[in-house]
Enzyme design. Sequence first.
Site, PDB file in Angstrom:
ATOM      1  N   GLY A 264       0.801  -1.216   0.000  1.00  0.00           N
ATOM      2  CA  GLY A 264       0.000   0.000   0.000  1.00  0.00           C
ATOM      3  C   GLY A 264       0.834   1.266   0.000  1.00  0.00           C
ATOM      4  O   GLY A 264       2.048   1.242   0.202  1.00  0.00           O
ATOM      5  N   HIS A 265       0.135   2.378  -0.160  1.00  0.00           N
ATOM      6  CA  HIS A 265       0.859   3.652  -0.257  1.00  0.00           C
ATOM      7  C   HIS A 265       1.568   4.000   1.048  1.00  0.00           C
ATOM      8  O   HIS A 265       1.077   3.750   2.128  1.00  0.00           O
ATOM      9  CB  HIS A 265      -0.034   4.788  -0.726  1.00  0.00           C
ATOM     10  CG  HIS A 265      -1.263   5.046   0.040  1.00  0.00           C
ATOM     11  ND1 HIS A 265      -2.122   6.076  -0.283  1.00  0.00           N
ATOM     12  CD2 HIS A 265      -1.810   4.433   1.110  1.00  0.00           C
ATOM     13  CE1 HIS A 265      -3.127   6.065   0.559  1.00  0.00           C
ATOM     14  NE2 HIS A 265      -2.967   5.095   1.409  1.00  0.00           N
TER      15      HIS A 265
END
Lengths: 364, 364, 364
Positions: A264-265
């Site tokens: 994920g970011h």
Amino acid sequence: MPVLLAPEQAPTLQTLLAQANVAGLDCIPVETKDAAQPRIRGLGSLLSAGPDEISFLSNPKLQSQLQQSGAAAVIMTQAAFDTLEAGSYAFRPVLCSEPYLMYALLAQWFDSHRLNNLPSGIHDSAIIAPTAQIAPGVAIGPHCVVEDGVRIGRGTRLGPGCIIGANSVLGADCLLHGRVTLYHHVTVGDRAILHSGCVLGADGFGFAPDPRQESGAWAKIAQIGGVVLGNDVEIGANTTVDRGAIENTLIGHGVKLDNQIMIGHNCQIGDHTAMAACVGVAGSTVIGKRCTIGGAAMLSGHLTLADDVNVSGGTAITSNVSQPGRYTGVYPYAEHVQWQRNAAVLPQLGALRRRIRALEKQES
Amino acid sequence: MPVLLAPEQAPTLQTLLAQANVAGLDCIPVETKDAAQPRIRGLGSLLSAGPDEISFLSNPKLQSQLQQSGAAAVIMTQAAFDTLEAGSYAFRPVLCSEPYLMYALLAQWFDSHRLNNLPSGIHDSAIIAPTAQIAPGVAIGPHCVVEDGVRIGRGTRLGPGCIIGANSVLGADCLLHGRVTLYHHVTVGDRAILHSGCVLGADGFGFAPDPRQESGAWAKIAQIGGVVLGNDVEIGANTTVDRGAIENTLIGHGVKLDNQIMIGHNCQIGDHTAMAACVGVAGSTVIGKRCTIGGAAMLSGHLTLADDVNVSGGTAITSNVSQPGRYTGVYPYAEHVQWQRNAAVLPQLGALRRRIRALEKQES
Amino acid sequence: MPVLLAPEQAPTLQTLLAQANVAGLDCIPVETKDAAQPRIRGLGSLLSAGPDEISFLSNPKLQSQLQQSGAAAVIMTQAAFDTLEAGSYAFRPVLCSEPYLMYALLAQWFDSHRLNNLPSGIHDSAIIAPTAQIAPGVAIGPHCVVEDGVRIGRGTRLGPGCIIGANSVLGADCLLHGRVTLYHHVTVGDRAILHSGCVLGADGFGFAPDPRQESGAWAKIAQIGGVVLGNDVEIGANTTVDRGAIENTLIGHGVKLDNQIMIGHNCQIGDHTAMAACVGVAGSTVIGKRCTIGGAAMLSGHLTLADDVNVSGGTAITSNVSQPGRYTGVYPYAEHVQWQRNAAVLPQLGALRRRIRALEKQES
């Protein structure tokens, strides 16, 4: 099955051991009465290797296969060799303190013949932006797209159909297999290996509730950070690493990600951490160095994992892990009917505990 | 919604039942007073099918929908037909002992109109190595890349953007949708259906600790095995099957893999085994024939599963399964607060058991 | 790290707040003694933003970072502003009742500079069927393939290597990143954002046992339904949405799907439902509006979930959920040895319950 070199290309055992990148590894062929130097056309397992292949013994459980091996030579430790009865084997033993590493290096050496024959130059069908800076010796395959402002370092190879988004950077000696996608502003270090279908720099999953619209509607949070990979990173097929919301998503040096992993970011992954396939890491989680994450494990967002943490496959990590060690959380499987019977008690665990307490009070 | 054939292309019910590939299936239209042969333009569900569509009843739970069906004809078993009150329905019943299989075959027949209109020949923009051997009747779509030494069997179709790596082999009558990737030395049997984004032959996840480098660093183990698929295999979108480390990864005949599945290196999957989406199988696991693996199940590496094993969705299989049967290991969900309360007891299970034992001793 | 606008392109704070799409949001810069209007070149986090960037405070836990922020301006609520000691900060406060939404809109505004520079027109290397209807202002990148009967709405942009299958429809103002694949007969509404590697419309996983073949063999059920997406949908990288068996798979308005999600055939997902990465939804499951599904959750097939259901990450939903609320089912992780000890009791839970009952009877 591994491809064998043509006999005339095959090195002698001596030459092979010298040519393979074994710097720093002791690696000594045991003298045998048979002074002939066998030619080694490839590398096989103990049971499959033939008289022109080399093999290795690293897993002690396979020691019993030694006597059946038809390999020309077998790499093993001195300890394994000491258990061999003279005359009970037909191969030429090669003593090495690290047979598994030695196997890795020999496999690299044999595969390098294939890699060296990969096409060079820029294929006519590739679309390269005039502002892209392509170092000498770069190979770009058919139907690749290299957008504005991209820089690609010397010796890097792109398989067919890769897309390198605007202003992204690839270091030197990277190997991109076919159909790798980098969005804009993604930076990859040297010697990366990126497998087909992986996507670096897609938008992180960021939305804000938007009360101006109908109930439940979301406003997109444009993801304006990037992705930065260190050197010597390998990313598996169909793995995705999202770009940061504002800051970058960071993948350390020597990180190895298997297939179908999702990062994920704004995650940060420490050097040499390795993850098996199908792992999901939610946004903003920070993972230490030298961790191993088992297949299909799931890490919640905004966590911190220390260095040297080992997460078992299938485990959900839902809180910070501050100490090295192995962590597990997997529901043990059973025959379905048994599982049903026992799982039905799970919703009563709190009640059962209270009943035990009550019994204990009565006893005392 | 399914596309309907133009009225002039639509067969009569009689012709449809004759044309569809239903060899070996009994399939008898019940004589009705209305001797007119309806034209059948497509296939719909009981509730959606109109007066020029055929439908079917295979799930007994849907029996009550029969009377509402506006279909031209409905395939059903004799038993289902026997429950129908005369005059209570408007469709023409078609009796068949296997209505679900009959539905499958009719859906294939209607879809074949679309498939037969797929482009033929080799598109100008495809890049075909001169050493590739392409059989007659092969269709290769735009922007495909077919590398050196590839062989493609007769009647096989490649959608746009497929990559067939060096020395790979595709059998006859395969259907590759757009953007399928085969690495080098991947062998696919006849009649395979490969969906977009699937990747066959990416490197298995193999690394050896390398003490010559800084602590925790890994040396890559080049993956020099291949992938071999039997006949009649279907591989879902974005599924990955890794190549073997030394030997091949093997997928048996008739194996069906849904989307986003990961098959690790050196796995062997027996004939007719089917896996639902999101399953992960770690390396070197051997799965028997006719197994079914539910969605998001996870199988550890180096295991053996017998024939005819059914794994429930979401279950982690972490040890050998030597007997056929259904196996499950899923944490039952609950309202979050209830789950919290009961899950908090899990770390005390061993202690609770000891407390029960102590109570039992006091009682005795 | 976010890219900064060139100083000459950067708006003043006043202009930025006016230009950003903030209709309906109160957003008031606090008057400061420093009357100079700073130019805002970009958007950063509280700690990273420099003197030409704007930042925001939405998470109360980060309030302590305010005093260290070197941002030119910081968006915050009146309540947060009230806690600031005069003179303790160097930035210009901007008061807003929805700072997180305001951040989302400003990030969009800054990113729009990049988006506006994306290539326009139809690239020479794209293959467009003559029967495709392409609205004015559509951009189609290199190596795209647009098949027969496709319709693409005004302002829609396709990155490199997209495939739009026959008779599919894209609405207006969609953004398809590189390498998106739509099969035939897939309909996408307006303003969709589709990320690289996603596949819409691959065949659902449908097979019928075929007793005419060898034991265990399957007959393919051709999937003749389609996929229909509403407006304002975002689909993450490498996510797959399968086409329906007969009816369509339906994705509502405003649905947001993260990366590597799998939506099975004939699912229906209600408006504004959001799913984090790695979720799997088996076929025919119907999910309500405004649900949130946490990462790596798994939903069995043929279920119904009500509106406003929140599923925790890693949870397996195996039965209908008729009430709004949060649902969880995750095995709590622990140090491996502890987990082993406690997990070993799970297969005895039924027996333990019986032993407690027996003890209770003896007591009474």
